[in-house]
Design a protein around this motif. Structure first.
Motif, PDB file in Angstrom:
ATOM      1  N   ASN A 174       0.801  -1.218   0.000  1.00 55.53           N
ATOM      2  CA  ASN A 174       0.000   0.000   0.000  1.00 55.53           C
ATOM      3  C   ASN A 174       0.836   1.271   0.000  1.00 55.53           C
ATOM      4  O   ASN A 174       0.296   2.364   0.094  1.00 55.53           O
ATOM      5  CB  ASN A 174      -0.983   0.000   1.186  1.00 55.53           C
ATOM      6  CG  ASN A 174      -0.287   0.092   2.542  1.00 55.53           C
ATOM      7  OD1 ASN A 174       0.929  -0.027   2.662  1.00 55.53           O
ATOM      8  ND2 ASN A 174      -1.076   0.300   3.579  1.00 55.53           N
ATOM      9  N   TRP A 175       2.173   1.139  -0.124  1.00 53.75           N
ATOM     10  CA  TRP A 175       2.974   2.338  -0.376  1.00 53.75           C
ATOM     11  C   TRP A 175       3.179   2.539  -1.889  1.00 53.75           C
ATOM     12  O   TRP A 175       4.159   3.096  -2.342  1.00 53.75           O
ATOM     13  CB  TRP A 175       4.314   2.294   0.359  1.00 53.75           C
ATOM     14  CG  TRP A 175       5.117   1.042   0.178  1.00 53.75           C
ATOM     15  CD1 TRP A 175       5.883   0.694  -0.880  1.00 53.75           C
ATOM     16  CD2 TRP A 175       5.237  -0.030   1.139  1.00 53.75           C
ATOM     17  NE1 TRP A 175       6.467  -0.525  -0.670  1.00 53.75           N
ATOM     18  CE2 TRP A 175       6.107  -0.987   0.563  1.00 53.75           C
ATOM     19  CE3 TRP A 175       4.714  -0.261   2.402  1.00 53.75           C
ATOM     20  CZ2 TRP A 175       6.442  -2.164   1.227  1.00 53.75           C
ATOM     21  CZ3 TRP A 175       5.056  -1.426   3.052  1.00 53.75           C
ATOM     22  CH2 TRP A 175       5.909  -2.369   2.477  1.00 53.75           C
TER      23      TRP A 175
ATOM     24  N   ASP B   9      -2.718   7.029  -5.197  1.00 56.40           N
ATOM     25  CA  ASP B   9      -2.883   6.573  -3.816  1.00 56.40           C
ATOM     26  C   ASP B   9      -4.196   5.821  -3.628  1.00 56.40           C
ATOM     27  O   ASP B   9      -4.260   4.837  -2.873  1.00 56.40           O
ATOM     28  CB  ASP B   9      -2.846   7.772  -2.861  1.00 56.40           C
ATOM     29  CG  ASP B   9      -1.480   8.439  -2.833  1.00 56.40           C
ATOM     30  OD1 ASP B   9      -0.487   7.762  -3.176  1.00 56.40           O
ATOM     31  OD2 ASP B   9      -1.399   9.628  -2.480  1.00 56.40           O
ATOM     32  N   ASP B  10      -5.247   6.285  -4.292  1.00 56.47           N
ATOM     33  CA  ASP B  10      -6.559   5.648  -4.121  1.00 56.47           C
ATOM     34  C   ASP B  10      -6.529   4.188  -4.560  1.00 56.47           C
ATOM     35  O   ASP B  10      -7.138   3.330  -3.917  1.00 56.47           O
ATOM     36  CB  ASP B  10      -7.629   6.403  -4.912  1.00 56.47           C
ATOM     37  CG  ASP B  10      -7.942   7.759  -4.308  1.00 56.47           C
ATOM     38  OD1 ASP B  10      -7.611   7.962  -3.120  1.00 56.47           O
ATOM     39  OD2 ASP B  10      -8.499   8.615  -5.015  1.00 56.47           O
ATOM     40  N   ARG B  11      -5.825   3.920  -5.667  1.00 51.71           N
ATOM     41  CA  ARG B  11      -5.753   2.541  -6.156  1.00 51.71           C
ATOM     42  C   ARG B  11      -5.190   1.620  -5.087  1.00 51.71           C
ATOM     43  O   ARG B  11      -5.771   0.564  -4.789  1.00 51.71           O
ATOM     44  CB  ARG B  11      -4.885   2.471  -7.413  1.00 51.71           C
ATOM     45  CG  ARG B  11      -4.504   1.044  -7.799  1.00 51.71           C
ATOM     46  CD  ARG B  11      -3.448   0.974  -8.874  1.00 51.71           C
ATOM     47  NE  ARG B  11      -2.875  -0.360  -8.949  1.00 51.71           N
ATOM     48  CZ  ARG B  11      -1.872  -0.711  -9.751  1.00 51.71           C
ATOM     49  NH1 ARG B  11      -1.333   0.177 -10.572  1.00 51.71           N
ATOM     50  NH2 ARG B  11      -1.408  -1.949  -9.746  1.00 51.71           N
ATOM     51  N   PHE B  12      -4.080   2.008  -4.479  1.00 50.96           N
ATOM     52  CA  PHE B  12      -3.417   1.114  -3.537  1.00 50.96           C
ATOM     53  C   PHE B  12      -4.074   1.137  -2.158  1.00 50.96           C
ATOM     54  O   PHE B  12      -3.855   0.238  -1.356  1.00 50.96           O
ATOM     55  CB  PHE B  12      -1.933   1.459  -3.453  1.00 50.96           C
ATOM     56  CG  PHE B  12      -1.168   1.002  -4.656  1.00 50.96           C
ATOM     57  CD1 PHE B  12      -0.614  -0.263  -4.706  1.00 50.96           C
ATOM     58  CD2 PHE B  12      -1.040   1.823  -5.775  1.00 50.96           C
ATOM     59  CE1 PHE B  12       0.075  -0.698  -5.825  1.00 50.96           C
ATOM     60  CE2 PHE B  12      -0.357   1.401  -6.903  1.00 50.96           C
ATOM     61  CZ  PHE B  12       0.197   0.132  -6.932  1.00 50.96           C
TER      62      PHE B  12
END
Length: 381
Positions: free
Chosen positions: A67-68, A117-120
């Motif tokens: 998630n980074w 960022d939203d994707r991960f």
């Protein structure tokens, strides 16, 4: 926000043995381990092993997501599928890695720093293996498009004076797995459009102009015996892959003379991408304008139907206002907004204002309602 990492490995050519599964279990007590794979996620810790080592020893495919904003894909294919000279032009140290073992090529694609960022934040990584694993069969048929996509994913790190690799056929008609790879690596769609301008149409592995019988005539007896032995030993899938990869290599060699499109510099690709972006934006603007026109047409039809009998809407608004509650006032304002649109379309704003003044006579002391009407731009006091 806590850390999150997702690991999934798949064994395709050879199931994991009981001993191998015990070895993997020693690394993780929580993982889902079957003869066909290993799956686990971590929220604070990490995999206590090297994925690259596991790919050499156990597995044919690996998907990783964190998630980074980082994700990786690795696929292991038999070494006979490609020559080193075929693979080298696509390689890049940070995006497309190619490792040789004694028996296999291990090809890795990486997205190290996404800006999405939203994707991960929303994607737990669990769906990618299913979407991407068909790439392995495509590579084993000699399809170079996944490798070219990896080269394109290098993006801004490519120098303007660099030459692209030979462009494989079929970039204008990517397979579902190849489209998933482009999404996985977040390849610029305008750059992909520019690259595809130099790509021939995809050719079928059963091209009638190059029949299989012609290829079979080139086989030596020993080669055919080796394939039959593999089948007799119960390794029919392995034999099928060998035959298909050899046939694909022969087709590629036969067509090489006709696929000699000039290689372009990265600077030219970027110029073409800018042109493709302008075309796409114009197309999107036209589509948006069409949708807006359709929306306006539909809205006008609704308003004309409402204005055939506006009194019942005024009555409904008055009933809501009479409730004296916040929710009633909100519904009143919503109804009056619709009436304001309707009057503006079929009569005039002045006509709406006159009706509104009459409407407010019994509600003039409802300060909360008047405030809401003023905030909505329907009343100025």
């Amino acid at each position: 926000m806590s850390e999150y990492q997702y690991y999934e490995f798949a064994a395709i050519d050879k199931p994991l043995t009981r001993t191998e599964m015990v070895e993997l279990r020693a690394v993780s007590t929580r993982a889902v381990i079957t003869p066909s794979g290993f799956t686990n996620h971590y929220e604070w810790g990490d995999l206590k092993a090297d994925p690259a080592d596991w790919m050499r020893r156990y597995f044919d495919a690996f998907v990783y997501s964190a998630n980074w904003c980082s994700c990786h894909l690795s696929l292991r294919v038999p070494k006979a599928v490609f020559r080193k000279t075929e693979l080298e032009p696509f390689a890049h140290p940070f995006v497309l890695s190619i490792e040789a073992t004694e028996t296999h090529w291990i090809i890795g694609w990486a997205l190290e720093e996404s800006e999405d960022d939203d994707r991960f934040a929303q994607d737990d990584g669990s769906g990618w293996m299913r979407r991407l694993i068909p790439l392995r069969d495509e590579l084993m048929r000699g399809d170079l498009r996944p490798l070219y996509l990896g080269w394109l994913a290098v993006g801004e790190e490519l120098l303007d004076d660099m030459l692209e690799p030979d462009v494989p056929s079929g970039l204008t008609d990517l397979s579902p797995a190849q489209k998933a790879l482009a999404e996985f690596l977040e390849i610029d769609q305008d750059l992909l459009e520019a690259a595809s301008m130099n790509s021939a149409a995809a050719t079928s592995s059963h091209d009638e102009t190059l029949p299989i019988s012609t290829w079979l005539d080139t086989w030596q007896t020993m080669q055919m015996q080796d394939v039959l032995k593999t089948i007799a030993l119960g390794r029919g899938q392995e034999a099928e892959r060998q035959v298909k990869s050899r046939y694909a290599a022969w087709l590629k060699a036969q067509r090489s003379a006709s696929l000699g499109a000039a290689r372009r510099q990265v600077a030219e690709l970027r110029e073409l991408a800018q042109s493709a972006a302008a075309t796409r934006q114009a197309r999107e603007a036209q589509a948006h304008e069409k949708r807006e026109a359709e929306r306006r047409q539909k809205r006008e039809a609704e308003l004309r139907w409402i204005m055939d009998s506006p009194d019942k809407y005024w009555k409904a608004a008055s009933e809501q206002a009479s409730r004296g509650s916040a929710s009633g006032y909100e519904k009143t304002v919503s109804l009056l907004k619709v009436l304001a649109e309707g009057y503006a379309l079929v009569a005039s704003s002045d006509a709406f204002d006159r009706q509104l003044r009459r409407f407010l006579v019994p509600h003039a002391k409802r300060a909360a309602l008047l405030r809401r009407l003023a905030e909505a731009g329907l009343w100025s006091g």
